[in-house]
Design an enzyme around this catalytic site. Sequence first.
Site, PDB file in Angstrom:
ATOM      1  N   PHE A  72       0.082  -1.023 -11.579  1.00 55.33           N
ATOM      2  CA  PHE A  72      -0.302  -0.452 -10.284  1.00 55.33           C
ATOM      3  C   PHE A  72       0.827   0.371  -9.671  1.00 55.33           C
ATOM      4  O   PHE A  72       0.577   1.252  -8.852  1.00 55.33           O
ATOM      5  CB  PHE A  72      -0.617  -1.561  -9.266  1.00 55.33           C
TER       6      PHE A  72
ATOM      7  N   SER B 139      -7.745   7.252 -11.187  1.00 56.18           N
ATOM      8  CA  SER B 139      -8.426   7.578  -9.926  1.00 56.18           C
ATOM      9  C   SER B 139      -9.530   8.599 -10.155  1.00 56.18           C
ATOM     10  O   SER B 139      -9.431   9.447 -11.053  1.00 56.18           O
ATOM     11  CB  SER B 139      -7.374   8.166  -8.971  1.00 56.18           C
TER      12      SER B 139
ATOM     13  N   TYR C  74       0.268  14.278  -6.699  1.00 58.77           N
ATOM     14  CA  TYR C  74      -0.173  12.892  -6.926  1.00 58.77           C
ATOM     15  C   TYR C  74      -1.306  12.857  -7.943  1.00 58.77           C
ATOM     16  O   TYR C  74      -1.259  12.113  -8.931  1.00 58.77           O
ATOM     17  CB  TYR C  74      -0.630  12.231  -5.611  1.00 58.77           C
TER      18      TYR C  74
ATOM     19  N   LYS D 294      -1.727  11.272 -12.117  1.00 56.63           N
ATOM     20  CA  LYS D 294      -2.755  10.409 -12.724  1.00 56.63           C
ATOM     21  C   LYS D 294      -3.272  11.044 -14.017  1.00 56.63           C
ATOM     22  O   LYS D 294      -3.448  10.373 -15.022  1.00 56.63           O
ATOM     23  CB  LYS D 294      -3.906  10.169 -11.741  1.00 56.63           C
TER      24      LYS D 294
HETATM   25  P1  NAD Z   1       0.195   0.293  -2.772  1.00 57.93           P
HETATM   26  O1  NAD Z   1       1.197   1.282  -2.324  1.00 57.93           O
HETATM   27  O2  NAD Z   1      -0.325  -0.687  -1.787  1.00 57.93           O
HETATM   28  O3  NAD Z   1       0.761  -0.523  -4.028  1.00 57.93           O
HETATM   29  C1  NAD Z   1       1.665   0.021  -4.948  1.00 57.93           C
HETATM   30  C2  NAD Z   1       2.832  -0.956  -5.055  1.00 57.93           C
HETATM   31  O4  NAD Z   1       3.753  -0.445  -6.011  1.00 57.93           O
HETATM   32  C3  NAD Z   1       3.592  -1.135  -3.745  1.00 57.93           C
HETATM   33  O5  NAD Z   1       3.726  -2.516  -3.484  1.00 57.93           O
HETATM   34  C4  NAD Z   1       4.957  -0.482  -4.011  1.00 57.93           C
HETATM   35  O6  NAD Z   1       5.994  -1.165  -3.331  1.00 57.93           O
HETATM   36  C5  NAD Z   1       5.068  -0.620  -5.519  1.00 57.93           C
HETATM   37  N1  NAD Z   1       5.887   0.380  -6.199  1.00 57.93           N
HETATM   38  C6  NAD Z   1       5.821   1.741  -6.060  1.00 57.93           C
HETATM   39  N2  NAD Z   1       6.708   2.315  -6.876  1.00 57.93           N
HETATM   40  C7  NAD Z   1       7.343   1.312  -7.554  1.00 57.93           C
HETATM   41  C8  NAD Z   1       8.345   1.266  -8.545  1.00 57.93           C
HETATM   42  N3  NAD Z   1       8.939   2.362  -9.007  1.00 57.93           N
HETATM   43  N4  NAD Z   1       8.752   0.057  -9.011  1.00 57.93           N
HETATM   44  C9  NAD Z   1       8.188  -1.067  -8.559  1.00 57.93           C
HETATM   45  N5  NAD Z   1       7.236  -1.089  -7.614  1.00 57.93           N
HETATM   46  C10 NAD Z   1       6.815   0.094  -7.128  1.00 57.93           C
HETATM   47  O7  NAD Z   1      -1.008   1.124  -3.440  1.00 57.93           O
HETATM   48  P2  NAD Z   1      -2.447   0.632  -3.896  1.00 57.93           P
HETATM   49  O8  NAD Z   1      -3.442   1.251  -2.997  1.00 57.93           O
HETATM   50  O9  NAD Z   1      -2.457  -0.830  -4.111  1.00 57.93           O
HETATM   51  O10 NAD Z   1      -2.560   1.409  -5.281  1.00 57.93           O
HETATM   52  C11 NAD Z   1      -2.263   0.775  -6.514  1.00 57.93           C
HETATM   53  C12 NAD Z   1      -2.463   1.765  -7.641  1.00 57.93           C
HETATM   54  O11 NAD Z   1      -3.810   2.231  -7.617  1.00 57.93           O
HETATM   55  C13 NAD Z   1      -1.601   3.016  -7.557  1.00 57.93           C
HETATM   56  O12 NAD Z   1      -1.228   3.384  -8.868  1.00 57.93           O
HETATM   57  C14 NAD Z   1      -2.521   4.053  -6.961  1.00 57.93           C
HETATM   58  O13 NAD Z   1      -2.151   5.356  -7.318  1.00 57.93           O
HETATM   59  C15 NAD Z   1      -3.829   3.649  -7.598  1.00 57.93           C
HETATM   60  N6  NAD Z   1      -5.017   4.092  -6.857  1.00 57.93           N
HETATM   61  C16 NAD Z   1      -5.128   3.774  -5.537  1.00 57.93           C
HETATM   62  C17 NAD Z   1      -6.229   4.205  -4.824  1.00 57.93           C
HETATM   63  C18 NAD Z   1      -6.350   3.915  -3.342  1.00 57.93           C
HETATM   64  O14 NAD Z   1      -7.111   4.616  -2.672  1.00 57.93           O
HETATM   65  N7  NAD Z   1      -5.668   2.912  -2.796  1.00 57.93           N
HETATM   66  C19 NAD Z   1      -7.234   4.938  -5.460  1.00 57.93           C
HETATM   67  C20 NAD Z   1      -7.090   5.226  -6.821  1.00 57.93           C
HETATM   68  C21 NAD Z   1      -5.966   4.794  -7.512  1.00 57.93           C
HETATM   69  C1  WQD Z   2     -12.261   9.539   2.820  1.00 56.25           C
HETATM   70  C2  WQD Z   2     -13.193  10.440   3.612  1.00 56.25           C
HETATM   71  C3  WQD Z   2     -12.130  12.402   4.533  1.00 56.25           C
HETATM   72  C4  WQD Z   2      -9.537  10.233   7.340  1.00 56.25           C
HETATM   73  C5  WQD Z   2      -7.842   9.649  -1.256  1.00 56.25           C
HETATM   74  C6  WQD Z   2      -7.107  10.318  -2.367  1.00 56.25           C
HETATM   75  C7  WQD Z   2      -7.676   9.898  -3.697  1.00 56.25           C
HETATM   76  C8  WQD Z   2      -7.751   8.371  -3.815  1.00 56.25           C
HETATM   77  C9  WQD Z   2      -8.373   7.743  -2.622  1.00 56.25           C
HETATM   78  C10 WQD Z   2      -5.807   7.550  -4.949  1.00 56.25           C
HETATM   79  C11 WQD Z   2     -12.951  11.920   3.346  1.00 56.25           C
HETATM   80  C12 WQD Z   2     -12.623  11.487   5.627  1.00 56.25           C
HETATM   81  C13 WQD Z   2     -10.466  10.551   6.364  1.00 56.25           C
HETATM   82  C14 WQD Z   2      -9.811  10.589   8.685  1.00 56.25           C
HETATM   83  C15 WQD Z   2     -11.909  11.521   7.981  1.00 56.25           C
HETATM   84  N1  WQD Z   2      -6.445   7.782  -3.901  1.00 56.25           N
HETATM   85  N2  WQD Z   2     -11.630  11.179   6.680  1.00 56.25           N
HETATM   86  N3  WQD Z   2     -11.001  11.204   8.955  1.00 56.25           N
HETATM   87  O1  WQD Z   2      -9.525  11.699   0.464  1.00 56.25           O
HETATM   88  O2  WQD Z   2     -11.481  10.438  -0.564  1.00 56.25           O
HETATM   89  O3  WQD Z   2      -9.209  10.004  -1.347  1.00 56.25           O
HETATM   90  O4  WQD Z   2      -7.752   8.231  -1.430  1.00 56.25           O
HETATM   91  O5  WQD Z   2      -6.006   7.902  -6.063  1.00 56.25           O
HETATM   92  O6  WQD Z   2      -6.869  10.440  -4.676  1.00 56.25           O
HETATM   93  O7  WQD Z   2      -7.215  11.717  -2.224  1.00 56.25           O
HETATM   94  O8  WQD Z   2      -9.854   9.202   0.874  1.00 56.25           O
HETATM   95  O9  WQD Z   2      -9.772   7.746   2.850  1.00 56.25           O
HETATM   96  O10 WQD Z   2      -8.445   9.898   2.871  1.00 56.25           O
HETATM   97  O11 WQD Z   2     -10.928   9.999   3.008  1.00 56.25           O
HETATM   98  O12 WQD Z   2     -12.971  12.069   8.280  1.00 56.25           O
HETATM   99  O13 WQD Z   2      -9.007  10.346   9.595  1.00 56.25           O
HETATM  100  O14 WQD Z   2     -12.918  10.257   5.003  1.00 56.25           O
HETATM  101  O15 WQD Z   2     -12.361  13.735   4.871  1.00 56.25           O
HETATM  102  O16 WQD Z   2     -14.200  12.546   3.369  1.00 56.25           O
HETATM  103  P1  WQD Z   2     -10.052  10.464  -0.115  1.00 56.25           P
HETATM  104  P2  WQD Z   2      -9.659   9.153   2.440  1.00 56.25           P
END
Ligand code: NAD
Ligand code: WQD
Length: 344
Positions: free
Chosen positions: A83, A127, A152, A156
């Site tokens: 993660f 993602s 970002y 991925k």
């Molecule tokens: P998060 O920031 O809550 O968790 C990531 C964790 O990784 C954090 O605790 C951070 O301290 C740790 N971290 C970052 N860089 C590090 C490093 N170099 N060494 C050790 N620890 C490190 O994020 P999340 O929302 O839990 O996301 C987890 C994964 O899922 C990420 O790879 C993110 O890109 C991916 N992802 C998240 C979303 C989302 O919307 N939250 C969507 C798609 C993919």
């Molecule tokens: C959701 C919807 C906004 C905030 C992002 C990353 C994506 C993935 C998930 C990691 C959109 C709308 C948002 C606000 C709004 N992460 N919005 N007012 O953009 O779908 O995805 O997080 O991989 O890569 O791009 O998520 O939660 O920012 O937005 O209207 O204040 O809510 O326009 O339609 P998004 P989000």
Amino acid sequence: MKEIILVTGGTGYIGSHTVVELQNAGYDVVIVDNLSNSSADVVDNIEKVTGIRPAFEQLDCLNFAGMDALFQKYQGIKAIIHFAASKAVGESVQKPLLYYRNNLVSLINLLELMPKYGVGGIVFSSSCTVYGQPDELPVTENAPIKKAESPYGNTKQINEEIIRDTITSGAPINAILLRYFNPIGAHPTALLGELPNGVPQNLIPYLTQTAIGIREKLGVFGDDYNTPDGSCIRDYINVVDLAKAHVVAISRILEQKQEEKVEVFNIGTGRGLSVLELIHAFEAATGVKLNYQIVGRRAGDIEKVWANPERANNVLGWKAETSIEDTLRSAWNWQLKLRERGIQ
Ligand code: NAD
Ligand code: WQD
């Protein structure tokens, strides 16, 4: 003996929920996290939820020697869930090198160390961002990868390629790439959830902070999209359901059930919800009235995307279960708990 799973980023939002589900399923967990976007008390809260304290190492995945020592310390790690990454889309545009270094080198270090320590499996956090605006909806895993909208998103895509190339080169590794849609919500105990840094960029934390009065008004980014109500559509996936997908993926790797050495799964509900629908669902589920206003579009936003999760349903045997109402209530309870704890 219990099998040991290394969870990088395990004190983060999705990682912490996954550690809970791994422990519930009988795995031993070692967390490595540098706490750049989380705090150590998450380990206490995981223990409160499961009654089991996971091993925790505060360590940066970029630190190759440190990671090498970690694998020596915890002999017998069977698989990794990776993660750890930087994940703020806007920040990645400002600081691309930070994102490329953190997200690429962390993975490269793991892939280099895995064969040395006989670690044969990795589940990677990908993602739906890799699809950009898909030509067909719901989007399947076979849809073309579009040029990334941000550094970002590019990390991925590149990470997926790094894993494929490494395995093609003959490395003794099996991988499952999980493409998450929009993870939201919190643990039903309200002991774990999302801790956004500063002003939230994502919808749900901004929405719950508005509902509780930290923010004055939620701006809805555009109502002139080509969607039924004009606001953008996403596939919002409950974080506990998402966590469970990792457990299924890990057991698929360990039980050698994979049909290919690299498998990809969409992890979503299959249902698209607009921003306005989500706001109304939140109000209905919690009874809390939300102050919101339509504002201009946000640059880089995708108009509409939702998953075809059939491959995950049929091949992985995983399905999203939690209703959007329960998910939104969990996000609200988490926000209330943060206030109680004096955090936000
Ligand atoms: P998060 O920031 O809550 O968790 C990531 C964790 O990784 C954090 O605790 C951070 O301290 C740790 N971290 C970052 N860089 C590090 C490093 N170099 N060494 C050790 N620890 C490190 O994020 P999340 O929302 O839990 O996301 C987890 C994964 O899922 C990420 O790879 C993110 O890109 C991916 N992802 C998240 C979303 C989302 O919307 N939250 C969507 C798609 C993919
Ligand atoms: C959701 C919807 C906004 C905030 C992002 C990353 C994506 C993935 C998930 C990691 C959109 C709308 C948002 C606000 C709004 N992460 N919005 N007012 O953009 O779908 O995805 O997080 O991989 O890569 O791009 O998520 O939660 O920012 O937005 O209207 O204040 O809510 O326009 O339609 P998004 P989000």
